[in-house]
Design an enzyme around this catalytic site. Sequence first.
Site, mmCIF file in Angstrom:
data_model
loop_
_atom_site.group_PDB
_atom_site.id
_atom_site.type_symbol
_atom_site.label_atom_id
_atom_site.label_comp_id
_atom_site.label_asym_id
_atom_site.label_seq_id
_atom_site.Cartn_x
_atom_site.Cartn_y
_atom_site.Cartn_z
ATOM 1 N N ASP A 1 2.713 -4.920 7.799
ATOM 2 C CA ASP A 1 1.951 -4.039 7.964
ATOM 3 C C ASP A 1 0.559 -4.958 8.336
ATOM 4 O O ASP A 1 0.416 -5.662 6.777
ATOM 5 C CB ASP A 1 1.481 -3.253 6.551
ATOM 6 C CG ASP A 1 0.163 -2.430 5.842
ATOM 7 O OD1 ASP A 1 -0.540 -3.161 6.786
ATOM 8 O OD2 ASP A 1 -0.198 -2.384 5.055
ATOM 9 N N GLN B 1 -4.824 -5.533 6.622
ATOM 10 C CA GLN B 1 -5.724 -5.983 6.453
ATOM 11 C C GLN B 1 -6.200 -7.657 6.638
ATOM 12 O O GLN B 1 -6.303 -8.091 6.412
ATOM 13 C CB GLN B 1 -5.695 -6.134 5.023
ATOM 14 C CG GLN B 1 -6.409 -6.123 3.548
ATOM 15 C CD GLN B 1 -7.582 -5.161 3.768
ATOM 16 O OE1 GLN B 1 -8.830 -5.173 4.150
ATOM 17 N NE2 GLN B 1 -6.973 -4.099 3.500
ATOM 18 N N HIS C 1 1.076 -0.733 0.057
ATOM 19 C CA HIS C 1 0.409 -0.127 -0.161
ATOM 20 C C HIS C 1 0.849 1.528 0.070
ATOM 21 O O HIS C 1 1.927 1.316 0.826
ATOM 22 C CB HIS C 1 -0.719 0.393 1.541
ATOM 23 C CG HIS C 1 -2.282 0.782 1.417
ATOM 24 N ND1 HIS C 1 -1.034 1.729 1.927
ATOM 25 C CD2 HIS C 1 -3.467 0.664 1.438
ATOM 26 C CE1 HIS C 1 -3.136 3.213 1.831
ATOM 27 N NE2 HIS C 1 -4.160 2.047 1.645
ATOM 28 N N CYS D 1 -5.214 2.883 -4.056
ATOM 29 C CA CYS D 1 -3.832 2.965 -2.919
ATOM 30 C C CYS D 1 -2.272 1.741 -3.637
ATOM 31 O O CYS D 1 -1.542 1.731 -2.541
ATOM 32 C CB CYS D 1 -3.192 3.337 -1.551
ATOM 33 S SG CYS D 1 -4.925 3.859 -1.165
ATOM 34 N N LYS E 1 -10.318 -1.001 10.196
ATOM 35 C CA LYS E 1 -10.962 -2.201 9.819
ATOM 36 C C LYS E 1 -10.789 -4.347 9.953
ATOM 37 O O LYS E 1 -10.847 -4.704 9.890
ATOM 38 C CB LYS E 1 -9.164 -2.943 8.573
ATOM 39 C CG LYS E 1 -9.481 -1.287 7.445
ATOM 40 C CD LYS E 1 -7.972 -1.688 6.710
ATOM 41 C CE LYS E 1 -8.317 -0.921 5.515
ATOM 42 N NZ LYS E 1 -6.681 -0.728 4.893
HETATM 43 C C1 LIG Z 1 -6.094 -0.023 4.328
HETATM 44 C C2 LIG Z 1 -3.856 -0.008 4.581
HETATM 45 C C3 LIG Z 1 -3.513 0.806 4.955
HETATM 46 C C4 LIG Z 1 -3.643 1.893 5.476
HETATM 47 O O1 LIG Z 1 -4.363 2.357 6.302
HETATM 48 P P1 LIG Z 1 -5.091 3.858 6.930
HETATM 49 O O2 LIG Z 1 -6.087 3.293 7.864
HETATM 50 O O3 LIG Z 1 -5.418 4.483 5.992
HETATM 51 O O4 LIG Z 1 -3.961 4.318 8.005
HETATM 52 C C5 LIG Z 1 -2.286 -0.154 5.028
HETATM 53 N N1 LIG Z 1 -1.878 -0.815 4.328
HETATM 54 C C6 LIG Z 1 -3.013 -1.987 3.697
HETATM 55 C C7 LIG Z 1 -2.444 -3.307 3.654
HETATM 56 C C8 LIG Z 1 -3.791 -1.581 4.662
HETATM 57 O O5 LIG Z 1 -5.081 -1.750 4.104
#
Ligand SMILES: *Cc1c(COP(=O)(O)O)cnc(C)c1O
Length: 402
Positions: A194, A197, A117, A358, A220
């Site tokens: 990260d 998800q 992302h 993104c 999320k």
């Molecule tokens: C949504 C997402 C982000 C960004 O999260 P924010 O809540 O916008 O800070 C980063 N990485 C992944 C894989 C995402 O799905």
Amino acid sequence: MVRADFPIFGEMINGQPLVYLDNAATTQKPNAVIDAIANYYRHDNANVHRGVHTLSDRATRHFEDARERVSSFLNSPSSRQIIWTRGTTEAINLVAYSWGVNNLKAGDRILVSWLEHHSDIVPWQLAAERVGAEVVPIPVTSNAEIDLNALDGLLDERVKLVAVNHVSNAIGTVNPVEEICAKARAVGALSLVDGAQAVGHWDVDVQALGCDFYCFSGHKLFAPTGVGVLWGREDLLEAMPPFLGGGEMIETVSFEGTSFNTLPFKFEAGTPNIAGAVGLGAAIDYLSLIDRSAAAAHESALLAATLEAASEIPGVHRIGAPKQSAGIFSFVMEGCHPSDVGMLLDEQGIAVRTGHHCTQPLMSHFELPGTVRASFSMYNTLDDVDKLIAGLKKAQSLFGPR
Ligand SMILES: *Cc1c(COP(=O)(O)O)cnc(C)c1O
């Protein structure tokens, strides 16, 4: 039936009951979370960690209880390692600035995968630019999986950090993060995962993963927007300087010099998102009553049903074919721009995401302007799948090849 816990499903969208397939962008909120936030404001609202008065004490207790819940949710050795942020993006920026700018030097490398992302690319570019380090992409295969052989080829003593997502938001690929973190460690590099998800689909064990940093966003995970978490190895967090300065993060302030608070407060300048943290704690409590492996199996079944039905629609092509996938179906339709598919589905009350998600480097890698992405959560049903497929057949009859 968890669906009944989510009041949004009472909404009609363009005259149709809502079919919500945009869970990778944000999840819906159960009554338990909405009520926890409302009750916090109704009964407990005050600023935290400051007042001697009863209400402030109550607010502080709720806020710190939420931290404890996150700590056990991640199987963290200690809640001192749970730093509140606004979300994944801020968590990664915190590491990029506090650790990156102070530890990286010219010639050093940060590896990030093509699947990342933007929020796991741009902060590293900004940090690297300041110190003359380099951000190097880890290639992906045509299935949209991280190419582990290519990763091996890139890992050498120049690499100081490897940053990958646990699950790709654009494709759904579940990455072998445990293996990737071990590979990083073997060359003396740190790892950041990260997890934005992943947390929506299963509970995460940061100790089992062997990562050095893990980040996610509350929204999320069925919790509100504006709150998220950075988890870090304690010795690393201890050694890192503050990211933002202000109230709360200090021990004493004077014009001769300021000393900083202990973990986790050192990284939490200013009044935090108290209600957000309370909501996130409530979401974790709510999830503790749910069989999450059954929920994940249900999402896999929805994905399998979707893939099978969609494979029979001419001109619909799935992007990537990861062996391990979260409930995400990312596809293109011949003759129809992703945003036109999205608009047509919206007319039928079906919410999907269209565009680059993104992940522009990934989209250019696959030479796509974007995709249509349907992403499932535990409250979706086979009826949602049927409606999506009917919607796609309609789009196909209007725009597709014949
Ligand atoms: C949504 C997402 C982000 C960004 O999260 P924010 O809540 O916008 O800070 C980063 N990485 C992944 C894989 C995402 O799905």
